[in-house]
Structure formats: structure tokens, C-alpha cells
Enzyme design. Structure first.
Site, PDB file in Angstrom:
ATOM      1  CB  CYS A 116     -11.769  21.873 -11.092  1.00  0.00           C
ATOM      2  SG  CYS A 116     -10.211  22.633 -11.598  1.00  0.00           S
ATOM      3  CG  HIS A 256     -13.785  20.882 -14.956  1.00  0.00           C
ATOM      4  ND1 HIS A 256     -13.746  22.251 -14.855  1.00  0.00           N
ATOM      5  CD2 HIS A 256     -12.533  20.429 -14.656  1.00  0.00           C
ATOM      6  CE1 HIS A 256     -12.519  22.620 -14.493  1.00  0.00           C
ATOM      7  NE2 HIS A 256     -11.773  21.538 -14.375  1.00  0.00           N
ATOM      8  CG  ASN A 286      -9.237  24.124 -15.690  1.00  0.00           C
ATOM      9  OD1 ASN A 286     -10.248  24.621 -15.205  1.00  0.00           O
ATOM     10  ND2 ASN A 286      -8.615  23.097 -15.142  1.00  0.00           N
TER      11      ASN A 286
END
Length: 331
Positions: A116, A256, A286
Site C-alpha cells: 500500500c 492512504h 482500499n
């Protein structure tokens, strides 16, 4: 001659049309909308359903959106980096195919994988190339087809992830705008807490690994959450301290989008007003490497030339970090 900095000069994005809502997930696994929303902030996520289309499709669409919005000649692009955890295939780099398909005929290309944190680490890479003076236009794309590696019988992971892509063009700046500082970290302690067991060189694909469902993402949610909260908050505060930035001087947090509670904890440590915290997790979930550029694309109209942006991310491995950037243009 003034110092060269790497500035973002154009952005683009793409998400698939198919919407996987919390309501639909209620019929797939033991969960409900209230439980998902309360714990993650996610209401829906997008999925690329068409057969034969992978991460490159998402990346190409995002790049084309950037090229159109920024009126960019793809032949002028020097380098294409695709930040991704879900490449089309092993060995053949997804980025190379993407560059060819968008007409970046004079660019070289490669993939970058840091879970990520991939797009954040890609920002650092693009900045170093620009500051070296070797290259003038670098296209950084964050793209992931997370639905390709998610077990939709596992409620711990299937509620979190979605598919999407975002892109940013980096060019030299001589006004002191662009990337100002970075603080990037990693720690192999995270190797066992967020991973896919099979398909790599340690445990190649076999009949047994497929039957044992070892090609899907495994996440120890509580442990990852604990490290992510402290990691993202720590680096965000650190980057502010290193650059003598007060909470009033930070215009936007580009965080994020993994979990709304992690975003809130990071903003709280930075003592930021909630109006400065950009969030779209409720729409996309996500999207791994795509979360940061999707935020840039969705909220581009809010940014003004000279705005101070703090980027923060946390990913498997573990990888995490923060980047301080001055926005280079107003729409």
C-alpha cells in the site's frame, strides 16, 4: 540556477463501473452495513468484472484520463512507473505494456511494489529522477485489481479492498514547489501479518496451494491496524517537525485510504482540522497503490498553487512513510 524540484503537474484516475456495496456483501459473508461502516468507513468499492482485463486496463484508463485532462503529449513522457501489488503477470512488467498502449513511445518503464506504500515510494523515485536532471516528464501510476487476490468468503478482507487506478505526472519546477521532504520506513516484522502465502518462489503454485486457498490475501487485522495507526501518525508528525510546519500551515492531508479510524488517528496526531483531511474511502474502499492518486484526482479542484500537502501511507511488509509536497498549480 535554482534548485530543481519535482512537482505534480497533472493527475488522472479511473475506477470500474461495477459497485460492490455493503448491502451486497451482506448476502455473501456474515457481515452488515453498520458493522463495516463503523469499523472501516467503507460503504462501497469498485470491481473490474470483465474477463481478460487486469491491472494494466485500470492503469491505461487512468493514464489516458491524465493525458486528456492535462493536454499531455505521451511521446514526451520519459519514464512510466506503475506502482502495483497486482501486476498482470509475473516476469513481464505491467508498466511496459501500459507505456506502449498509451503511446509513450519514448519512455522506458518498470513496476514498483511496496504494497500500500507503492505510490508513495514511487513519488520518491520520480522525485530523484527529476532532481537529477536526467528526465523531464515522469508518469507515476498507482493501480491495483485487488479483487483478483481477495477471497470473497473471508469477511476479514473482502469488505476492505476495491479496484482502481490513479496517475500523476511529475515535471521539474524552479519555483520551490513540488516535493520538499520525505521520511520513508520499512520493517520486515510485518512479513507474516499481511501477505499471500503461495505463488512466489518459496511456495510456487500447485494443486495443493490452490485447494488450500493460499493465493488470496491473508491479513492479521488487529496487528496490522495497531502498526498502521502508530506508523502513519508517527511519520506524519515527524515530517511536520522536520520542516517546522504547524497544523495551520498544513493545507491538506493525503492519507492512504485503508481504514477511516487510521486516517482519523493520523489527523489527530497532526492536530489537523477535519476539513483538511481528504477522504474517499466510503466510495472505493482500499485500492492499495491507487488510494493516494485517486484522492489527488477527486479533489484536484480544491488545491491551490503553493498549498502544503502531507502524504502518508502504510503497507504490508511493513512499509510506510510520509512526503511533504507543495502543490504547483491551481485549476
Amino acid at each position: 540556477m535554482n534548485k530543481i524540484t519535482a512537482a505534480i503537474t497533472a493527475v488522472g484516475s479511473y475506477v470500474p463501473d461495477f459497485v460492490l456495496s455493503n448491502k451486497v456483501l451482506e448476502g455473501m459473508v456474515e457481515t452488515n452495513d453498520e458493522w463495516i461502516t463503523t469499523r472501516t468507513g467503507i460503504k462501497e468499492r469498485r470491481m473490474l468484472k470483465e474477463k481478460g482485463k487486469g491491472t494494466s486496463f485500470l492503469a491505461i484508463k487512468a493514464a489516458q484520463n491524465l493525458i486528456e485532462r492535462g493536454n499531455i503529449d505521451p511521446a514526451e513522457i520519459d519514464l512510466v512507473i506503475v506502482a502495483t501489488t497486482t501486476p498482470d503477470m509475473l516476469v513481464a512488467a505491467t508498466s511496459v505494456y501500459v507505456a506502449t498502449q498509451i503511446g509513450a513511445v519514448n519512455a522506458f518503464a518498470y513496476d514498483l511494489q511496496a504494497a500500500c506504500s507503492s505510490f508513495l515510494f514511487g513519488m520518491s523515485t520520480a522525485s530523484a529522477y527529476i532532481e537529477s536532471g536526467k528526465y523531464k516528464k515522469i508518469l507515476l501510476i498507482g493501480a491495483d485489481k485487488m479483487s483478483s487476490i481477495i477471497d470473497y468468503t473471508d469477511r476479514a478482507t473482502c469488505i476492505i479492498f476495491g479496484d482502481g487506478a490513479g496517475a500523476a505526472l511529475f515535471e521539474p519546477n524552479f519555483e520551490g514547489l513540488g516535493i520538499q521532504d520525505e521520511y520513508l520506513r520499512s520493517d520486515g516484522i510485518g512479513r507474516e501479518y499481511l501477505k499471500i502465502d503461495a505463488g512466489g518462489s518459496i511456495l510456487p503454485a500447485s494443486k495443493e496451494t490452490v485447494e488450500n486457498r493460499q493465493h488470496f490475501v491473508f491479513q492479521d487485522g488487529k496487528t496490522v491496524f495497531k502498526y498502521a495507526v502508530s506508523g502513519m501518525a508517527d511519520v506524519s508528525q515527524k515530517i511536520m517537525e522536520r520542516n517546522n510546519l504547524t497544523n495551520n500551515e498544513v493545507d491538506w492531508l493525503i492519507s492512504h485510504q485503508a481504514n477511516k479510524r487510521i486516517i482519523d488517528a493520523t489527523a489527530s496526531r497532526m492536530d489537523l482540522d477535519e476539513n483538511k483531511v481528504l477522504v474517499n474511502i466510503e466510495k472505493y474502499g482500499n485500492t492499495t497503490s491507487a488510494t493516494l492518486p485517486l484522492l489527488l484526482s477527486d479533489f484536484e479542484s480544491k488545491f491551490k498553487k503553493g498549498d502544503n500537502l502531507i502524504f502518508a501511507a502504510f503497507g504490508g511488509g511493513f512499509t510506510w512513510g510520509a512526503i511533504y509536497l507543495k502543490w504547483a498549480y491551481s485549476k
